[in-house]
Write a protein that holds these residues in place. Structure first.
Motif, PDB file in Angstrom:
ATOM      1  N   GLU A   1       0.843  -1.209   0.000  1.00  0.00           N
ATOM      2  CA  GLU A   1       0.000   0.000   0.000  1.00  0.00           C
ATOM      3  C   GLU A   1       0.866   1.243   0.000  1.00  0.00           C
ATOM      4  N   TYR A   2       1.972   1.173   0.711  1.00  0.00           N
ATOM      5  CA  TYR A   2       2.867   2.321   0.837  1.00  0.00           C
ATOM      6  C   TYR A   2       3.873   2.396  -0.313  1.00  0.00           C
ATOM      7  N   ASP A   3       3.676   1.561  -1.333  1.00  0.00           N
ATOM      8  CA  ASP A   3       4.509   1.650  -2.526  1.00  0.00           C
ATOM      9  C   ASP A   3       5.991   1.399  -2.209  1.00  0.00           C
ATOM     10  N   LEU A   4       6.231   0.571  -1.191  1.00  0.00           N
ATOM     11  CA  LEU A   4       7.614   0.269  -0.819  1.00  0.00           C
ATOM     12  C   LEU A   4       8.097  -1.027  -1.462  1.00  0.00           C
ATOM     13  N   ILE A   5       7.156  -1.973  -1.628  1.00  0.00           N
ATOM     14  CA  ILE A   5       7.507  -3.212  -2.326  1.00  0.00           C
ATOM     15  C   ILE A   5       6.457  -3.460  -3.403  1.00  0.00           C
ATOM     16  N   GLU A   6       6.841  -4.278  -4.391  1.00  0.00           N
ATOM     17  CA  GLU A   6       5.826  -4.712  -5.353  1.00  0.00           C
ATOM     18  C   GLU A   6       5.860  -6.216  -5.438  1.00  0.00           C
ATOM     19  N   CYS A   7       4.755  -6.764  -5.919  1.00  0.00           N
ATOM     20  CA  CYS A   7       4.638  -8.213  -5.952  1.00  0.00           C
ATOM     21  C   CYS A   7       4.182  -8.603  -7.350  1.00  0.00           C
ATOM     22  N   GLU A   8       4.985  -9.452  -8.002  1.00  0.00           N
ATOM     23  CA  GLU A   8       4.630  -9.896  -9.339  1.00  0.00           C
ATOM     24  C   GLU A   8       4.054 -11.295  -9.263  1.00  0.00           C
ATOM     25  N   GLY A   9       2.964 -11.540  -9.952  1.00  0.00           N
ATOM     26  CA  GLY A   9       2.346 -12.862  -9.929  1.00  0.00           C
ATOM     27  C   GLY A   9       1.492 -13.023  -8.684  1.00  0.00           C
ATOM     28  N   SER A  10       0.882 -14.223  -8.551  1.00  0.00           N
ATOM     29  CA  SER A  10       0.032 -14.437  -7.383  1.00  0.00           C
ATOM     30  C   SER A  10       0.238 -15.859  -6.853  1.00  0.00           C
ATOM     31  N   GLY A  11      -0.367 -16.133  -5.698  1.00  0.00           N
ATOM     32  CA  GLY A  11      -0.265 -17.457  -5.079  1.00  0.00           C
ATOM     33  C   GLY A  11       1.178 -17.824  -4.796  1.00  0.00           C
ATOM     34  N   ARG A  12       1.489 -19.108  -4.999  1.00  0.00           N
ATOM     35  CA  ARG A  12       2.836 -19.583  -4.655  1.00  0.00           C
ATOM     36  C   ARG A  12       3.932 -18.975  -5.524  1.00  0.00           C
ATOM     37  N   GLY A  13       3.557 -18.563  -6.754  1.00  0.00           N
ATOM     38  CA  GLY A  13       4.562 -18.014  -7.672  1.00  0.00           C
ATOM     39  C   GLY A  13       4.855 -16.546  -7.441  1.00  0.00           C
ATOM     40  N   ALA A  14       4.126 -15.908  -6.507  1.00  0.00           N
ATOM     41  CA  ALA A  14       4.282 -14.466  -6.310  1.00  0.00           C
ATOM     42  C   ALA A  14       5.706 -14.130  -5.883  1.00  0.00           C
ATOM     43  N   GLU A  15       6.232 -13.069  -6.476  1.00  0.00           N
ATOM     44  CA  GLU A  15       7.610 -12.675  -6.170  1.00  0.00           C
ATOM     45  C   GLU A  15       7.647 -11.245  -5.659  1.00  0.00           C
ATOM     46  N   TYR A  16       8.338 -11.033  -4.532  1.00  0.00           N
ATOM     47  CA  TYR A  16       8.398  -9.702  -3.928  1.00  0.00           C
ATOM     48  C   TYR A  16       9.730  -9.037  -4.233  1.00  0.00           C
ATOM     49  N   ARG A  17       9.670  -7.743  -4.536  1.00  0.00           N
ATOM     50  CA  ARG A  17      10.895  -6.944  -4.672  1.00  0.00           C
ATOM     51  C   ARG A  17      10.626  -5.540  -4.153  1.00  0.00           C
ATOM     52  N   VAL A  18      11.683  -4.821  -3.775  1.00  0.00           N
ATOM     53  CA  VAL A  18      11.457  -3.446  -3.312  1.00  0.00           C
ATOM     54  C   VAL A  18      11.339  -2.534  -4.532  1.00  0.00           C
ATOM     55  N   CYS A  19      10.610  -1.435  -4.379  1.00  0.00           N
ATOM     56  CA  CYS A  19      10.403  -0.506  -5.501  1.00  0.00           C
ATOM     57  C   CYS A  19      11.645   0.336  -5.750  1.00  0.00           C
ATOM     58  N   ASP A  20      12.376   0.659  -4.678  1.00  0.00           N
ATOM     59  CA  ASP A  20      13.561   1.509  -4.842  1.00  0.00           C
ATOM     60  C   ASP A  20      14.601   1.041  -3.818  1.00  0.00           C
ATOM     61  N   ALA A  21      15.608   0.308  -4.325  1.00  0.00           N
ATOM     62  CA  ALA A  21      16.570  -0.315  -3.418  1.00  0.00           C
ATOM     63  C   ALA A  21      17.459   0.714  -2.722  1.00  0.00           C
ATOM     64  N   SER A  22      17.432   1.974  -3.180  1.00  0.00           N
ATOM     65  CA  SER A  22      18.275   2.978  -2.509  1.00  0.00           C
ATOM     66  C   SER A  22      17.625   3.442  -1.201  1.00  0.00           C
ATOM     67  N   ILE A  23      16.348   3.086  -1.001  1.00  0.00           N
ATOM     68  CA  ILE A  23      15.672   3.480   0.244  1.00  0.00           C
ATOM     69  C   ILE A  23      15.896   2.397   1.293  1.00  0.00           C
ATOM     70  N   ARG A  24      16.537   2.803   2.383  1.00  0.00           N
ATOM     71  CA  ARG A  24      16.865   1.849   3.446  1.00  0.00           C
ATOM     72  C   ARG A  24      16.074   2.153   4.692  1.00  0.00           C
ATOM     73  N   SER A  25      15.918   1.128   5.518  1.00  0.00           N
ATOM     74  CA  SER A  25      15.223   1.329   6.780  1.00  0.00           C
ATOM     75  C   SER A  25      16.022   2.282   7.665  1.00  0.00           C
ATOM     76  N   PRO A  26      15.344   3.238   8.314  1.00  0.00           N
ATOM     77  CA  PRO A  26      16.059   4.137   9.226  1.00  0.00           C
ATOM     78  C   PRO A  26      16.417   3.445  10.545  1.00  0.00           C
ATOM     79  N   TYR A  27      15.761   2.315  10.841  1.00  0.00           N
ATOM     80  CA  TYR A  27      16.113   1.537  12.040  1.00  0.00           C
ATOM     81  C   TYR A  27      17.455   0.860  11.800  1.00  0.00           C
ATOM     82  N   GLU A  28      18.129   0.485  12.858  1.00  0.00           N
ATOM     83  CA  GLU A  28      19.281  -0.373  12.690  1.00  0.00           C
ATOM     84  C   GLU A  28      18.751  -1.784  12.509  1.00  0.00           C
ATOM     85  N   VAL A  29      18.320  -2.123  11.308  1.00  0.00           N
ATOM     86  CA  VAL A  29      17.788  -3.464  11.086  1.00  0.00           C
ATOM     87  C   VAL A  29      18.920  -4.319  10.538  1.00  0.00           C
TER      88      VAL A  29
END
Ligand SMILES: Nc1ncnc2c1ncn2[C@@H]1O[C@H](COP(=O)(O)OP(=O)(O)OP(=O)(O)O)[C@@H](O)[C@H]1O
Length: 351
Positions: A317-345
């Motif tokens: 919803e927040y446009d941070l990741i996108e998901c291609e495909g559905s069900g078991r084949g669904a694949e997740y990727r981030v929309c912009d890899a230059s954006i990092r978590s501000p937490y020490e994750v």
């Protein structure tokens, strides 16, 4: 060119809420009983991110407060238990309950505190159906709520019958603005936030079209275009400044969205950023492998798959990741890899 940056912030209240007249009227009707000292009706506001759900609730309640003796409370419900939500409501109403107060005692304290119609705005309430916070608020005679979520059908399917009956058929669903409407909404921000006459109507329409009618994105793109025009020493905003302003605004919005999320979401995001694209199954396995280490020393503990699915939905919803495909084949990727978590994750390496 930029006279006042704060005019472009989410917390800058617009003087007029343009093009939301039917929604304001629906909310005003729901709040009407409060003007006679009775409990207001509960309301569900839904719609995509950035189209004015929060400002609709706060603006309409602000107007109501000018003509009725009511209390209001604003609570971000995301990732909160029923106890956390009731505690936040109490705090908003001026009480100071101890952190470890049990839910039953918090509810009793709320019941005592609410001595006039009180409307609680529960923002970021997509995950709220998991808790019984709404039913707890409904138990307090003069207390009503406005829940804000993105997907009304799914939300209504997950709440219990009693709650559903209170709002079903009266949901206030907001859509994106048309190009003309959003250009109208941008005009006062130009007047209040920018110096001189730096942008024409056709360019505001260009911005509105670029961002597909999402108000927050339009407002941020206007600011970014003005910033870029300044950097390039243009006396007026040019089309190229708008074109380059949009990705800059997108990055600002994503950064601020990510920053506003709890640790659980940050961890999932960082996992996908580092190891993505990842299929759903692989993502959950990676999470299970690293969760104990990642949560070590934190007050929170790892979450179950069902909760993780809600968290992934929030990241989308927040446009941070996108998901291609559905069900078991669904694949997740981030929309912009230059954006990092501000937490020490720290995402430990895979095993
Ligand atoms: N009709 C409008 N008139 C003036 N400003 C508006 C209008 N609609 C939205 N905005 C502005 O757009 C921005 C985003 O609005 P808001 O935060 O209410 O969106 P939202 O739908 O609640 O977003 P999210 O779901 O991401 O929380 C705010 O700056 C708000 O003031």
């Amino acid at each position: 060119m930029i006279a006042d940056r704060s005019v472009f912030g989410d917390d800058h209240p617009p003087q007029e809420l343009l093009h939301r007249e039917p929604a304001v009227a629906a909310l005003t009707r729901a709040f009407e009983p409060a003007t006679h000292g009775d409990r207001a009706d509960d309301v569900l506001i839904a719609g995509p991110s950035g189209v004015g759900k929060t400002v609709l609730a706060t603006h309409t309640l602000g107007r109501l407060q000018q003509r009725a003796d009511i209390h209001t409370a604003y609570v971000r419900a995301l990732d909160q238990s029923a106890a956390g939500i009731v505690r936040n409501v109490l705090q908003e109403l001026g009480a100071d309950p101890a952190m470890n107060t049990p839910l039953e005692d918090l509810c009793l304290a709320l019941d005592e505190r609410v001595d006039r119609p009180t409307v609680v705005v529960l923002d970021e309430a997509s995950e709220l159906p998991r808790s019984d916070a709404l039913a707890r608020l409904d138990d307090v005679p003069l207390c009503s709520w406005v829940a804000i979520c993105h997907e009304p059908t799914d939300w209504l399917a997950r709440v219990d019958d009693r709650v559903r009956h209170r709002v079903v058929g009266r949901e206030v669903v907001l859509d994106r603005y048309s190009v003309d409407e959003l250009a109208d909404i941008l005009e006062p921000r130009v007047r209040q936030g920018l110096r001189g006459d730096p942008v024409g109507r056709d360019q505001l329409e260009r911005i509105a079209d670029t961002v597909a009618g999402v108000a927050r994105a339009g407002i941020q793109t206007l600011l970014a275009a003005a910033e870029i025009a300044d950097e390039r020493q243009h006396s007026r905003i040019r089309d190229a400044d708008i074109e380059d302003g949009w990705p800059r605004a997108q990055a600002w919005i994503r950064e601020s969205n990510l920053e506003s999320l709890p640790f659980h979401h940050q961890l999932l995001y960082e996992l996908i950023r580092r190891d993505g694209p990842l299929r759903g199954g692989a993502l959950h396995r990676r999470y299970d492998e690293i969760a104990d280490d990642a949560y070590a020393g934190r007050a929170r503990t790892p979450v179950q798959r069902r909760a993780r699915r809600d968290q992934l939905a929030k990241l989308r919803e927040y446009d941070l990741i996108e998901c291609e495909g559905s069900g078991r084949g669904a694949e997740y990727r981030v929309c912009d890899a230059s954006i990092r978590s501000p937490y020490e994750v720290a995402v430990p390496p895979g095993q």
